[in-house]
Design an enzyme around this catalytic site. Structure first.
Site, PDB file in Angstrom:
ATOM      1  CG  LEU A  14      31.284  58.433  69.762  1.00 35.39           C
ATOM      2  CD1 LEU A  14      31.568  59.694  68.829  1.00 35.39           C
ATOM      3  CD2 LEU A  14      32.524  57.650  69.540  1.00 35.39           C
ATOM      4  CG  HIS A  15      25.173  60.377  69.710  1.00 36.69           C
ATOM      5  ND1 HIS A  15      25.701  61.286  70.431  1.00 36.69           N
ATOM      6  CD2 HIS A  15      24.572  61.036  68.801  1.00 36.69           C
ATOM      7  CE1 HIS A  15      25.421  62.659  70.330  1.00 36.69           C
ATOM      8  NE2 HIS A  15      24.364  62.318  69.318  1.00 36.69           N
TER       9      HIS A  15
END
Length: 189
Positions: A149-150
């Site tokens: 996730l980013h």
């Protein structure tokens, strides 16, 4: 009208062509060979494991080498290695998770807080007039590294989408990533 080699289109207009070195076509080139690493996927993880994930490796590097701008307790902010604009940041949890729904309440809160601080910092150091903020969840949604996730924080300015990306399919960055990292890290908070 004909080109230097005498070719015209079916409607009588000039056909631009560049065969080998041949005759010049009148177009200027801005070479960006550093983009080939991204195009070829040279830094993409071989699989979805934390061991091959760059977002899992970056926190173990010194901040200047990993382009880390700020480290929080659960989340960190890092410059995008292939930025859309100067100062393009990624806000990432340290934990190797793929989906926003997998964050703990504390991780989600710290991601939101770091995103707000990133926007304030970018406004202060670069006079950003606006932002694109978002997450691409999954390969199908355009995530370059879907396994970790980013959130993207992309600063924007009036006129920043000029002819270069539209016609030249080239992004111009007026500052080295290491200089941008230093500027943002020094001004963080």
């Amino acid at each position: 009208m004909s080109t230097p080699d005498g070719t015209t289109g079916t409607d009588g207009t000039e056909v631009l062509r560049q065969d080998g070195l041949g005759e010049p076509d009148g177009l200027e080139r801005l070479w960006t060979p550093h983009r080939m690493a991204y195009i070829r996927g040279e830094n993409k993880p071989e699989d979805d494991t934390a061991g091959t994930c760059p977002f899992c490796r970056i926190p173990s590097q010194p901040d200047d080498e990993g382009l880390v701008v700020h480290r929080g307790e659960l989340v960190f902010a890092v410059l995008n290695l292939y930025p859309y604009a100067p100062g393009h940041l990624l806000v990432c949890p340290y934990r190797h998770i793929a989906d926003y729904t997998e964050t703990t309440d504390a991780e989600a809160a710290e991601m939101a807080d770091l995103t707000r601080t990133a926007m304030r910092t970018l406004r202060r150091v670069s006079n950003a007039a606006g932002f694109n903020v978002g997450m691409n969840q999954g390969d199908i949604a355009g995530a370059g590294i879907a396994a970790h996730l980013h959130q993207h924080v992309v600063p924007r300015w009036p006129g920043d989408q000029n002819f270069m990306p539209v016609i030249g399919r080239t992004k111009t960055l007026p500052e080295l990533l290491t200089d941008t990292r230093g500027l943002l890290a020094d001004a963080w908070g």
